[in-house]
Write an enzyme that holds these catalytic residues in place. Structure first.
Site, short mmCIF file in Angstrom:
data_model
loop_
_atom_site.label_atom_id
_atom_site.label_comp_id
_atom_site.label_asym_id
_atom_site.label_seq_id
_atom_site.Cartn_x
_atom_site.Cartn_y
_atom_site.Cartn_z
CG ASP A 1 1.43 -4.28 -2.61
OD1 ASP A 1 2.66 -4.17 -2.42
OD2 ASP A 1 0.62 -3.38 -2.32
CD GLU B 1 4.99 0.68 -1.89
OE1 GLU B 1 5.56 1.79 -1.93
OE2 GLU B 1 4.19 0.30 -2.78
#
Length: 484
Positions: free
Chosen positions: A78, A145
């Protein structure tokens, strides 16, 4: 396809351009994850996802490297979605538009996603290559994350087979990271009462143009927090002759970025020029005070629709007092590691909803006692303000190991490339290494990466020559991994 595909190393940049083309903000990584998974299967690699959505890909060793220790390259899928106010961008649908600006690659009006897209691209490029020497290889790509390390928290045990891990989430050329801070979220909520709006006037107060940045890596730089700066003005206004109440207050958009913008809707009586004068005077004060750290800030008023309700006066005062008092920034520098922040906190998001003003704060510390101290500060403040604070999503730090085998190899190879010794550092930010070592305690870990500036902000950019250096480091280290 963009112009960055012609940069060197070409395979890495081609992968990064592909990553930019598929939307992948936190909680919206699914399309990118499935694209990578299908690509890996089409190449004939072992590739699967665990229950949390993390991806693991395995590639056999190149010819002559079969007897070397296996390595896992690790990155997260991400990116942080931040856009300038004048940029219309839906991160769940629209691609990132990278372009070359001198020696840097940046994006048009949004975060670039070089954090951690460059690291992810480098791992995929090694998988894709035909001529890079490497041992048996695993690539681990984790989910979400940037919003609490959810992928690492839910990583399947007994899945990763390698005992050496190279994390690719570091953002400075010439540095090797061997430790990081742990962290925790704090949700500070204050209930408010509202009343019918009987004020004469209404204006939207806006603070814009701040630099923002990473709330860990940039916390020591003196950059202003838009939420704290706006509330500072409101506290000063509260002590003046201007009679006003809030009907809305908000700022920031993600917990792990220093907020660049904040807004408050003010309803007031009396001469509008008095409020305008107060805003202009404070804007001048800020521009003088923050001339070097925030050269583009602007505090100003705009017309707005008149709301039907406002906060009761006691609620307006309580909101201003509470968030003016919230500690923010560096709490303490490390006694053990010179030049590194030990403990900090940053309020990243403020919003008004359901008769509650809520602040989202990210605590970071290299030591457990530092985090507990900040928890006690916030709990005491909440108790005094009759607010509620909730702590969640804590994750461990990564304890340095100076005698690491992979560190010694990386240090030697990097020194040969640079012509001088790299710096061995601990970062005041959350890397997944601490969590991954908790699940796989025998992992020998280093973290490397190219120079990235202004991560988590629309000014994010990655240095093209540093990417070339990083790629050489990564591939040279893989070629010299020791024998089993």
């Amino acid at each position: 396809m963009s112009e960055i595909r012609q940069l060197q190393p070409q395979l890495l940049w081609q992968w990064f351009d592909q990553i930019c083309a598929i939307p992948h903000p936190s909680y919206h990584e699914e399309k990118l994850a499935e694209f990578i998974l299908q690509w890996a299967k089409n190449k004939g690699f072992f590739a699967e996802r665990d229950e949390t959505g993390n991806i693991l890909i395995r590639k056999p060793a190149s010819v002559g490297m079969e007897n070397r220790k296996s390595v896992v390259l690790q990155a997260h899928l991400d990116m942080v979605p931040q856009a300038n106010e004048d940029t219309r961008h839906d991160f769940s649908v629209d691609p990132i538009l990278p372009y070359i600006d001198g020696e840097w690659v940046t994006a048009k009006g949004t975060t670039l996603g070089a954090d951690n897209g460059i690291g992810m691209a480098s791992a995929l490029a090694v998988l894709d290559s035909q001529d890079i020497a490497h041992p048996e290889l695993e690539v681990l790509l984790t989910m979400t994350e940037e919003q609490g390390m959810e992928g690492a928290l839910g990583l399947r045990a007994d899945w990763v087979q390698s005992k050496i891990m190279i994390n690719t989430d570091t953002e400075e050329n010439g540095e090797i990271y061997i430790g990081c801070a742990g962290g925790e979220n704090a949700d500070l909520a204050l209930s408010i009462n509202t009343t019918p709006n009987t004020f004469e006037h209404c204006r939207l107060l806006s603070l814009k143009g701040l630099r923002g940045g990473h709330s860990g890596c940039d916390i020591h730089t003196g950059r202003a927090n838009a939420i704290k700066t706006l509330v500072r003005f409101l506290a000063q206004l509260k002590a003046s002759d201007v009679e006003f109440a809030l009907s809305d207050i908000r700022g920031g958009s993600v917990r792990n970025a220093i907020p660049r913008e904040a807004f408050a809707t003010l309803c007031f009586n009396g001469d509008p020029n008095a409020l305008q004068s107060a805003v202009q005077n404070f804007d001048v004060l800020l521009q003088e005070e923050l001339a070097l750290s925030e050269p583009s800030l602007s505090l100003f008023l705009q017309p707005c629709d008149k709301p039907t309700e406002v906060f009761e006066q006691s609620s307006s005062d309580a909101v201003i007092n509470l968030f003016n008092l919230v500690p923010n920034g560096v709490i303490r520098n490390s006694d053990v590691i010179n030049g590194v922040v030990e403990t900090s906190l940053s309020i990243g998001v403020l919003k008004t909803e359901n008769n509650t003003v809520r602040g989202t704060i990210l605590l970071r510390s290299l030591i457990e006692s530092g985090r507990r101290y900040v928890e006690s500060l916030l709990q005491s403040l909440a108790d005094l303000a009759e607010a509620k604070v909730t702590f969640s999503g804590d994750y461990p730090g990564w304890v340095p190991q100076r005698d690491s085998e992979i560190l010694q190899l990386t240090e030697k190879v990097y020194g040969n490339i640079l012509g001088y010794a790299p710096e061995i550092k601990v970062i005041h930010a959350g890397l997944e290494c601490g969590l991954l070592k908790k699940i796989y305690p025998n992992l020998d870990v280093v973290s490397i990466g190219p120079t990235i500036r202004n991560a988590h902000s629309p000014d994010e950019k990655v240095h093209i020559p540093a990417v070339q250096t990083y790629w050489r480091l990564l591939t040279d280290v893989l070629a010299e991994i020791p024998h089993k």
